[in-house]
Design a protein around this motif. Sequence first.
Motif, PDB file in Angstrom:
ATOM      1  N   VAL A   1      31.744  34.630  34.426  1.00  0.00           N
ATOM      2  CA  VAL A   1      30.719  35.663  34.236  1.00  0.00           C
ATOM      3  C   VAL A   1      29.724  35.613  35.399  1.00  0.00           C
ATOM      4  CG1 VAL A   1      28.786  36.396  32.788  1.00  0.00           C
ATOM      5  CG2 VAL A   1      30.945  35.737  31.730  1.00  0.00           C
ATOM      6  N   LEU A   2      29.331  34.412  35.795  1.00  0.00           N
ATOM      7  CA  LEU A   2      28.437  34.267  36.946  1.00  0.00           C
ATOM      8  C   LEU A   2      29.063  34.874  38.198  1.00  0.00           C
ATOM      9  CD1 LEU A   2      25.962  33.094  38.431  1.00  0.00           C
ATOM     10  CD2 LEU A   2      27.238  30.937  38.622  1.00  0.00           C
ATOM     11  N   GLN A   3      30.350  34.625  38.415  1.00  0.00           N
ATOM     12  CA  GLN A   3      31.035  35.204  39.570  1.00  0.00           C
ATOM     13  C   GLN A   3      30.942  36.731  39.552  1.00  0.00           C
ATOM     14  OE1 GLN A   3      35.334  35.079  39.666  1.00  0.00           O
ATOM     15  NE2 GLN A   3      35.364  34.798  41.889  1.00  0.00           N
TER      16      GLN A   3
ATOM     17  N   ILE B   1      37.745  41.061  42.758  1.00  0.00           N
ATOM     18  CA  ILE B   1      37.967  39.750  42.154  1.00  0.00           C
ATOM     19  C   ILE B   1      38.810  39.907  40.893  1.00  0.00           C
ATOM     20  CG2 ILE B   1      35.830  38.753  43.046  1.00  0.00           C
ATOM     21  CD1 ILE B   1      34.720  38.907  40.150  1.00  0.00           C
ATOM     22  N   LEU B   2      39.444  38.805  40.511  1.00  0.00           N
ATOM     23  CA  LEU B   2      40.234  38.741  39.284  1.00  0.00           C
ATOM     24  C   LEU B   2      39.470  37.904  38.273  1.00  0.00           C
ATOM     25  CD1 LEU B   2      42.920  39.345  37.834  1.00  0.00           C
ATOM     26  CD2 LEU B   2      43.827  37.237  38.839  1.00  0.00           C
ATOM     27  N   SER B   3      39.218  38.474  37.093  1.00  0.00           N
ATOM     28  CA  SER B   3      38.480  37.781  36.051  1.00  0.00           C
ATOM     29  C   SER B   3      39.307  37.788  34.761  1.00  0.00           C
ATOM     30  CB  SER B   3      37.108  38.435  35.865  1.00  0.00           C
ATOM     31  OG  SER B   3      36.277  37.659  35.025  1.00  0.00           O
ATOM     32  N   ILE B   4      38.663  37.642  33.625  1.00  0.00           N
ATOM     33  CA  ILE B   4      39.351  37.413  32.355  1.00  0.00           C
ATOM     34  C   ILE B   4      38.845  38.401  31.305  1.00  0.00           C
ATOM     35  CG2 ILE B   4      39.875  35.711  30.563  1.00  0.00           C
ATOM     36  CD1 ILE B   4      38.936  33.546  32.631  1.00  0.00           C
ATOM     37  N   VAL B   5      39.757  39.038  30.602  1.00  0.00           N
ATOM     38  CA  VAL B   5      39.384  39.919  29.490  1.00  0.00           C
ATOM     39  C   VAL B   5      38.574  39.122  28.466  1.00  0.00           C
ATOM     40  CG1 VAL B   5      40.300  41.147  27.476  1.00  0.00           C
ATOM     41  CG2 VAL B   5      41.283  41.558  29.738  1.00  0.00           C
ATOM     42  N   GLY B   6      37.435  39.671  28.054  1.00  0.00           N
ATOM     43  CA  GLY B   6      36.598  39.022  27.051  1.00  0.00           C
ATOM     44  C   GLY B   6      35.799  37.841  27.550  1.00  0.00           C
ATOM     45  N   VAL B   7      35.741  37.674  28.874  1.00  0.00           N
ATOM     46  CA  VAL B   7      35.132  36.468  29.446  1.00  0.00           C
ATOM     47  C   VAL B   7      33.669  36.305  29.029  1.00  0.00           C
ATOM     48  CG1 VAL B   7      34.407  37.563  31.612  1.00  0.00           C
ATOM     49  CG2 VAL B   7      34.966  35.116  31.587  1.00  0.00           C
ATOM     50  N   ASP B   8      32.980  37.406  28.808  1.00  0.00           N
ATOM     51  CA  ASP B   8      31.564  37.339  28.446  1.00  0.00           C
ATOM     52  C   ASP B   8      31.352  37.135  26.950  1.00  0.00           C
ATOM     53  OD1 ASP B   8      32.675  39.814  27.970  1.00  0.00           O
ATOM     54  OD2 ASP B   8      30.892  40.949  28.529  1.00  0.00           O
ATOM     55  N   GLN B   9      32.433  36.944  26.205  1.00  0.00           N
ATOM     56  CA  GLN B   9      32.346  36.770  24.752  1.00  0.00           C
ATOM     57  C   GLN B   9      32.639  35.340  24.315  1.00  0.00           C
ATOM     58  OE1 GLN B   9      31.385  39.497  22.809  1.00  0.00           O
ATOM     59  NE2 GLN B   9      31.065  40.353  24.857  1.00  0.00           N
TER      60      GLN B   9
ATOM     61  N   PRO C   1      30.708  47.285  47.997  1.00  0.00           N
ATOM     62  CA  PRO C   1      31.322  47.978  46.856  1.00  0.00           C
ATOM     63  C   PRO C   1      32.451  47.123  46.272  1.00  0.00           C
ATOM     64  CG  PRO C   1      30.967  49.508  48.658  1.00  0.00           C
ATOM     65  CD  PRO C   1      30.683  48.144  49.212  1.00  0.00           C
ATOM     66  N   TYR C   2      32.627  47.167  44.964  1.00  0.00           N
ATOM     67  CA  TYR C   2      33.491  46.169  44.335  1.00  0.00           C
ATOM     68  C   TYR C   2      34.363  46.749  43.232  1.00  0.00           C
ATOM     69  CZ  TYR C   2      30.309  46.270  40.344  1.00  0.00           C
ATOM     70  OH  TYR C   2      29.583  46.673  39.261  1.00  0.00           O
ATOM     71  N   SER C   3      35.364  45.945  42.869  1.00  0.00           N
ATOM     72  CA  SER C   3      36.173  46.165  41.673  1.00  0.00           C
ATOM     73  C   SER C   3      36.407  44.822  41.006  1.00  0.00           C
ATOM     74  CB  SER C   3      37.520  46.817  42.012  1.00  0.00           C
ATOM     75  OG  SER C   3      37.361  48.092  42.595  1.00  0.00           O
ATOM     76  N   ILE C   4      36.287  44.789  39.682  1.00  0.00           N
ATOM     77  CA  ILE C   4      36.595  43.593  38.907  1.00  0.00           C
ATOM     78  C   ILE C   4      37.804  43.904  38.034  1.00  0.00           C
ATOM     79  CG2 ILE C   4      35.787  42.006  37.110  1.00  0.00           C
ATOM     80  CD1 ILE C   4      32.898  42.654  38.099  1.00  0.00           C
ATOM     81  N   VAL C   5      38.865  43.140  38.215  1.00  0.00           N
ATOM     82  CA  VAL C   5      40.059  43.280  37.373  1.00  0.00           C
ATOM     83  C   VAL C   5      40.049  42.119  36.377  1.00  0.00           C
ATOM     84  CG1 VAL C   5      42.572  43.406  37.286  1.00  0.00           C
ATOM     85  CG2 VAL C   5      41.338  44.388  39.240  1.00  0.00           C
ATOM     86  N   ARG C   6      39.861  42.435  35.119  1.00  0.00           N
ATOM     87  CA  ARG C   6      39.898  41.407  34.077  1.00  0.00           C
ATOM     88  C   ARG C   6      41.284  41.417  33.437  1.00  0.00           C
ATOM     89  NH1 ARG C   6      34.435  41.775  30.334  1.00  0.00           N
ATOM     90  NH2 ARG C   6      32.930  40.889  31.825  1.00  0.00           N
ATOM     91  N   ALA C   7      41.972  40.290  33.497  1.00  0.00           N
ATOM     92  CA  ALA C   7      43.309  40.165  32.920  1.00  0.00           C
ATOM     93  C   ALA C   7      43.274  39.265  31.691  1.00  0.00           C
ATOM     94  CB  ALA C   7      44.276  39.585  33.944  1.00  0.00           C
TER      95      ALA C   7
END
Length: 234
Positions: A102-104, A83-91, A114-120
């Motif tokens: 964050v829920l995602q 999945i593609l997420s966001i840098v600092g999303v949990d802040q 098995p997974y990978s999270i890319v935070r951009a």
Amino acid sequence: MKFAVIGGTGLNSAGHQAVPHSQSTGVDVISGQGLEEAVAGADVVVNLTNSPTFDDASPAFFQTSMDNLLAASGKAGVGHFVILSIVGVDQVPALDYYRAKVLQEEVLKAGPVPYSIVRATQFMEFMDATLSWTADGDTVRLPHTPLQPIAAADVAAIVAEVAAGAPLNGVLNIAGPDVYPLDELGRLTLAAKSDGRSVVADDTAGMFAAVNGDVLVARSGARIAPTHYTEWLS
């Protein structure tokens, strides 16, 4: 390898077979229609779907879509889910959409694949929309929030690279090479477009006013993409 790309197109698969799926191809992540067919035979699922709104309805979208996608992926024996997420999303708990992302991430971590999270960091392509949120006549109000914009093409290339590799079972942060205050980004953007409007620094203006400090700037260990904002503008 075969990638099933849900909700996105144009992923450079570097010789792998990347098959895009969306509502236009009969795949609905909320109802589940077409999901099993979409992920059948896929080695990797890349989920680029996005909530249609950024408000308090977005958590329900990510919960349901991830539940459906993970169930279909687990049944199909998919070996890697990205999945593609966001840098600092949990802040940034003040933003509904960030809490939803964050829920995602949490649903994915707890899932069967098995997974990978890319935070951009924020996409360069989003600046026009950002300017429109607080435009008023000849003035655009923007906070001084530090951002580190990244080109969408760089994001796509890195996501494809991650998808082709072994699952991280963790997070990779990616960012552009330069940090700017958002109001300065606004001035650069308007100048490049020969737009005569002026930017006024206003730390209460727009969505990014909810961000405290430099939490949306990549920390050490992040992957830095090559495209500079001034190059992208030109």
